[in-house]
Scaffold this motif. Structure first.
Motif, PDB file in Angstrom:
ATOM      1  N   ASP A  54       0.816  -1.214   0.000  1.00 26.73           N
ATOM      2  CA  ASP A  54       0.000   0.000   0.000  1.00 26.73           C
ATOM      3  C   ASP A  54       0.847   1.260   0.000  1.00 26.73           C
ATOM      4  O   ASP A  54       0.356   2.336  -0.333  1.00 26.73           O
ATOM      5  CB  ASP A  54      -0.937   0.032   1.202  1.00 26.73           C
ATOM      6  N   TRP A  55       2.101   1.141   0.384  1.00 27.58           N
ATOM      7  CA  TRP A  55       2.999   2.295   0.447  1.00 27.58           C
ATOM      8  C   TRP A  55       4.047   2.232  -0.660  1.00 27.58           C
ATOM      9  O   TRP A  55       5.160   2.717  -0.518  1.00 27.58           O
ATOM     10  CB  TRP A  55       3.653   2.379   1.824  1.00 27.58           C
ATOM     11  N   CYS A  56       3.657   1.630  -1.789  1.00 27.35           N
ATOM     12  CA  CYS A  56       4.538   1.532  -2.957  1.00 27.35           C
ATOM     13  C   CYS A  56       3.794   2.030  -4.183  1.00 27.35           C
ATOM     14  O   CYS A  56       2.579   1.942  -4.258  1.00 27.35           O
ATOM     15  CB  CYS A  56       4.939   0.081  -3.202  1.00 27.35           C
ATOM     16  N   SER A  57       4.552   2.520  -5.126  1.00 27.47           N
ATOM     17  CA  SER A  57       3.976   3.020  -6.366  1.00 27.47           C
ATOM     18  C   SER A  57       5.017   2.905  -7.461  1.00 27.47           C
ATOM     19  O   SER A  57       6.216   3.056  -7.205  1.00 27.47           O
ATOM     20  CB  SER A  57       3.566   4.476  -6.178  1.00 27.47           C
ATOM     21  N   ILE A  58       4.564   2.661  -8.686  1.00 31.11           N
ATOM     22  CA  ILE A  58       5.495   2.662  -9.810  1.00 31.11           C
ATOM     23  C   ILE A  58       6.069   4.066  -9.937  1.00 31.11           C
ATOM     24  O   ILE A  58       5.344   5.059  -9.853  1.00 31.11           O
ATOM     25  CB  ILE A  58       4.791   2.221 -11.102  1.00 31.11           C
ATOM     26  N   ALA A  59       7.368   4.155 -10.113  1.00 29.58           N
ATOM     27  CA  ALA A  59       8.044   5.453 -10.212  1.00 29.58           C
ATOM     28  C   ALA A  59       7.761   6.063 -11.576  1.00 29.58           C
ATOM     29  O   ALA A  59       8.217   5.555 -12.591  1.00 29.58           O
ATOM     30  CB  ALA A  59       9.541   5.288  -9.994  1.00 29.58           C
TER      31      ALA A  59
END
Length: 76
Positions: A54-59
């Motif tokens: 939940d605290w990750c995202s594609i850069a």
């Protein structure tokens, strides 16, 4: 997110996504994404790190990381 993606992540997120304060994100290479457990394994600075998905995202350069997290929390 899939294996091989470069992602932004928060190593130690706040207990509540609505908490205010300063927290920082890091970049790494996604090694494994377990949707069921909501965990990811990331290679970052010669370390393998486990983090909450939940605290990750594609850069993505054109999208702000904090805006991306906020959009996901609203759509849940």
């Amino acid at each position: 997110m899939k294996r091989g993606d470069i992602i932004r992540f928060v190593r130690t997120p706040p207990a509540n996504p609505y908490d205010t304060g300063i927290w920082s994100y890091e970049y790494g290479l996604l090694i494994r994404f377990d949707k069921r457990l909501k965990k990811v394994l990331i290679l970052s600075n010669d370390q393998i790190i486990s983090a909450e998905s939940d605290w990750c995202s594609i850069a993505e350069e054109e999208k702000d990381f904090i805006d991306d997290l906020a959009e996901r929390s609203v759509t849940k």
